[in-house]
Design a protein around this motif. Structure first.
Motif, PDB file in Angstrom:
ATOM      1  N   VAL A   1      -5.923  -2.718  -7.052  1.00  0.00           N
ATOM      2  CA  VAL A   1      -5.586  -1.546  -6.243  1.00  0.00           C
ATOM      3  C   VAL A   1      -4.366  -0.849  -6.842  1.00  0.00           C
ATOM      4  O   VAL A   1      -3.621  -1.420  -7.630  1.00  0.00           O
ATOM      5  CB  VAL A   1      -5.313  -1.918  -4.769  1.00  0.00           C
TER       6      VAL A   1
ATOM      7  N   ARG B   1      -8.331   6.105 -10.361  1.00  0.00           N
ATOM      8  CA  ARG B   1      -9.793   6.044 -10.535  1.00  0.00           C
ATOM      9  C   ARG B   1     -10.140   5.702 -11.977  1.00  0.00           C
ATOM     10  O   ARG B   1     -11.063   4.922 -12.227  1.00  0.00           O
ATOM     11  CB  ARG B   1     -10.423   7.367 -10.118  1.00  0.00           C
TER      12      ARG B   1
ATOM     13  N   SER C   1      -9.819   0.033  -6.805  1.00  0.00           N
ATOM     14  CA  SER C   1     -10.731   0.083  -5.664  1.00  0.00           C
ATOM     15  C   SER C   1     -10.165   0.885  -4.503  1.00  0.00           C
ATOM     16  O   SER C   1     -10.911   1.393  -3.671  1.00  0.00           O
ATOM     17  CB  SER C   1     -11.063  -1.334  -5.194  1.00  0.00           C
ATOM     18  N   ALA C   2      -8.835   1.000  -4.442  1.00  0.00           N
ATOM     19  CA  ALA C   2      -8.186   1.717  -3.350  1.00  0.00           C
ATOM     20  C   ALA C   2      -6.785   2.120  -3.779  1.00  0.00           C
ATOM     21  O   ALA C   2      -6.232   1.571  -4.737  1.00  0.00           O
ATOM     22  CB  ALA C   2      -8.101   0.839  -2.096  1.00  0.00           C
TER      23      ALA C   2
ATOM     24  N   PHE D   1      -2.982   2.638  -1.910  1.00  0.00           N
ATOM     25  CA  PHE D   1      -2.187   2.407  -0.711  1.00  0.00           C
ATOM     26  C   PHE D   1      -0.866   3.154  -0.823  1.00  0.00           C
ATOM     27  O   PHE D   1      -0.426   3.509  -1.911  1.00  0.00           O
ATOM     28  CB  PHE D   1      -1.888   0.908  -0.543  1.00  0.00           C
TER      29      PHE D   1
ATOM     30  N   PHE E   1      -6.563   9.849   3.129  1.00  0.00           N
ATOM     31  CA  PHE E   1      -5.929   8.572   3.458  1.00  0.00           C
ATOM     32  C   PHE E   1      -6.059   8.301   4.953  1.00  0.00           C
ATOM     33  O   PHE E   1      -5.981   9.225   5.767  1.00  0.00           O
ATOM     34  CB  PHE E   1      -4.439   8.591   3.084  1.00  0.00           C
TER      35      PHE E   1
ATOM     36  N   ARG F   1      -4.236   3.994   3.465  1.00  0.00           N
ATOM     37  CA  ARG F   1      -5.144   3.594   2.392  1.00  0.00           C
ATOM     38  C   ARG F   1      -6.195   4.674   2.175  1.00  0.00           C
ATOM     39  O   ARG F   1      -6.686   5.285   3.125  1.00  0.00           O
ATOM     40  CB  ARG F   1      -5.841   2.296   2.752  1.00  0.00           C
ATOM     41  N   LEU F   2      -6.569   4.819   0.900  1.00  0.00           N
ATOM     42  CA  LEU F   2      -7.717   5.645   0.518  1.00  0.00           C
ATOM     43  C   LEU F   2      -8.606   4.774  -0.361  1.00  0.00           C
ATOM     44  O   LEU F   2      -8.164   4.281  -1.394  1.00  0.00           O
ATOM     45  CB  LEU F   2      -7.267   6.884  -0.264  1.00  0.00           C
ATOM     46  N   MET F   3      -9.843   4.584   0.074  1.00  0.00           N
ATOM     47  CA  MET F   3     -10.797   3.830  -0.747  1.00  0.00           C
ATOM     48  C   MET F   3     -11.249   4.734  -1.882  1.00  0.00           C
ATOM     49  O   MET F   3     -11.572   5.900  -1.671  1.00  0.00           O
ATOM     50  CB  MET F   3     -11.995   3.378   0.092  1.00  0.00           C
ATOM     51  N   LEU F   4     -11.247   4.179  -3.090  1.00  0.00           N
ATOM     52  CA  LEU F   4     -11.633   4.961  -4.253  1.00  0.00           C
ATOM     53  C   LEU F   4     -13.043   4.614  -4.686  1.00  0.00           C
ATOM     54  O   LEU F   4     -13.676   5.263  -5.436  1.00  0.00           O
ATOM     55  CB  LEU F   4     -10.640   4.723  -5.397  1.00  0.00           C
TER      56      LEU F   4
END
Length: 147
Positions: A66, A96, A101-102, A104, A123, A144-147
């Motif tokens: 992450v 990315r 994967s994310a 934070f 987010f 959090r933002l999931m990528l």
């Protein structure tokens, strides 16, 4: 007109001054900033003016899974011009590209401008961290933002 480039050692005094302007008592010092620039897994970028002076800066950390936003600051005179969004997107693109994967971050609960930026980019708030920002004794949202 401004440009995006890597943050370099020569920028440290300017970034330290902006840190004091923007973050007061919790500002990073010049030695802290120098250490961050050379620490493993770090990525730092700057937005500059026509004379290559830093107007805004941001950095992230990648641990192999992450990524985390370490800092994002925009000089008062340059706010409301979308520089924060450009920097955040550069951090996200970098994460990315590394296969994170994310992403934070933690942001002060009373920082409405930052919260608006981060939520506009997708987010989500995960939890409240009591007294995270010291010595101000201010709570932070963990996001959090999931990528």
């Amino acid at each position: 007109m401004t440009g995006l480039r890597s943050l370099v050692e020569a920028d440290v005094p300017t970034v330290a001054a902006l840190e004091r302007e923007l973050f007061a008592r919790s500002a990073w010092t010049e030695p802290m900033i120098r250490d961050e620039l050379t620490a493993p897994g770090r990525y730092y970028v700057a937005m500059t003016d026509d004379e290559d002076a830093v107007l805004a800066y941001a950095g992230s950390w990648f641990d192999g899974d992450v990524s985390q936003v370490m800092t994002l600051g925009v000089a008062s005179r340059a706010q409301r011009h979308g520089l924060g969004r450009i920097l955040l997107r550069a951090l996200l693109d970098h994460a990315r590209g590394l296969g994170a994967s994310a992403m934070f971050l933690e942001v002060a609960v009373d920082n409405d401008a930052a919260l608006a930026l981060y939520t506009a980019e997708g987010f989500e708030i995960l939890a409240r961290r009591p007294r995270y920002y010291q010595p101000e004794d201010v709570d932070a949202w963990t996001m959090r933002l999931m990528l």
